[in-house]
Enzyme design. Sequence first.
Site, short mmCIF file in Angstrom:
data_model
loop_
_atom_site.label_atom_id
_atom_site.label_comp_id
_atom_site.label_asym_id
_atom_site.label_seq_id
_atom_site.Cartn_x
_atom_site.Cartn_y
_atom_site.Cartn_z
N GLY A 39 -8.65 3.49 10.38
CA GLY A 39 -9.24 2.20 10.03
C GLY A 39 -9.08 1.79 8.59
O GLY A 39 -9.60 0.76 8.17
N THR A 40 -8.32 2.57 7.82
CA THR A 40 -8.18 2.28 6.38
C THR A 40 -7.62 0.88 6.13
O THR A 40 -8.15 0.13 5.30
CB THR A 40 -7.26 3.33 5.72
N GLY A 41 -6.53 0.53 6.80
CA GLY A 41 -5.89 -0.77 6.55
C GLY A 41 -6.77 -1.93 6.95
O GLY A 41 -6.87 -2.93 6.22
N CYS A 42 -7.40 -1.83 8.10
CA CYS A 42 -8.31 -2.90 8.55
C CYS A 42 -9.45 -3.08 7.55
O CYS A 42 -9.83 -4.20 7.19
CB CYS A 42 -8.90 -2.55 9.92
N LYS A 83 0.84 -1.19 0.00
CA LYS A 83 0.00 0.00 0.00
C LYS A 83 0.88 1.24 0.00
O LYS A 83 1.67 1.45 0.91
CB LYS A 83 -0.92 -0.01 1.23
N THR A 119 -9.05 9.20 8.27
CA THR A 119 -8.74 7.94 7.59
C THR A 119 -8.48 6.79 8.56
O THR A 119 -7.89 5.78 8.18
CB THR A 119 -7.51 8.12 6.68
#
Length: 271
Positions: free
Chosen positions: A216-219, A183, A214
């Site tokens: 919590g984007t990765g989860c 990412k 933003t």
Amino acid sequence: MPTAAAVPTPAPPRVLTVAGSDSGGGAGVQADLKTMLALGAHGMSVLTAVTAQNSLGVQGAWPLPAEAVRAQFRSVVDDIGVQAVKTGMLASAELVATVAELLAGVDAPVVCDPVGISKHGDPLLAASARDAVRLKLLPLATVATPNLDEVAWLTGVRVRGESGLRRAAGAVLELGPRWVLVKGGHLAGDAVDLLTDGTTERWLRAERHDNRHTHGTGCTLASAIACGLARGASVPDAVASAKEYVTGAIAAGFALGAGIGPVDHGWRWRG
């Protein structure tokens, strides 16, 4: 007259998250379950740690005992079954090893988000757990989804620009996952990610939205990928759909508390 028997409603795809709790509701198990609901899956959870967390950061974290993690996993998998698993915050080397042992016995795709540091820079994984992630967890992953900080932590490869994403992906692939999605959200310019299995490459680009909320984007991205895989989508198709979903969630992210607010998992419902 006898009534016709009701036709049972088919169960939606079953997706399991193995991750920590975010008391503020923006990331962790809470974000995972919201994503699964939004994408039509039945979400289930194995809690690995409890955090005291809000828009300003992580004020405390308490890993659960390995036996509690093992009992939750067996309870869900042995009765309900799973069609995809997503891993997030695993907190300690012992829990990483425990989860890896459990996943080795599951015939379902695994999306590994190697969470090490929170959005606010707070550590979510003990430094001693790095070798366990590298040697035990990542070789079981269908897809690994590290950001650039996590790539550096796992491999030592530091990326300064888009041209370095291919080298970063290769370094992570050497640790054993079938696919890696590096990412590039921390880079300047468009939000560009690289998905590869070492042979096939897919570059995913999206407009960068001017929105600081933003959390919590990765989860959310990893959970969305798991939902696609649970439906039987290919890895490239599952990742592309997840990228589209999380891009919309980022665009709709909203202020909450005094710090960084969450992405909006229900943006499609409110659109």
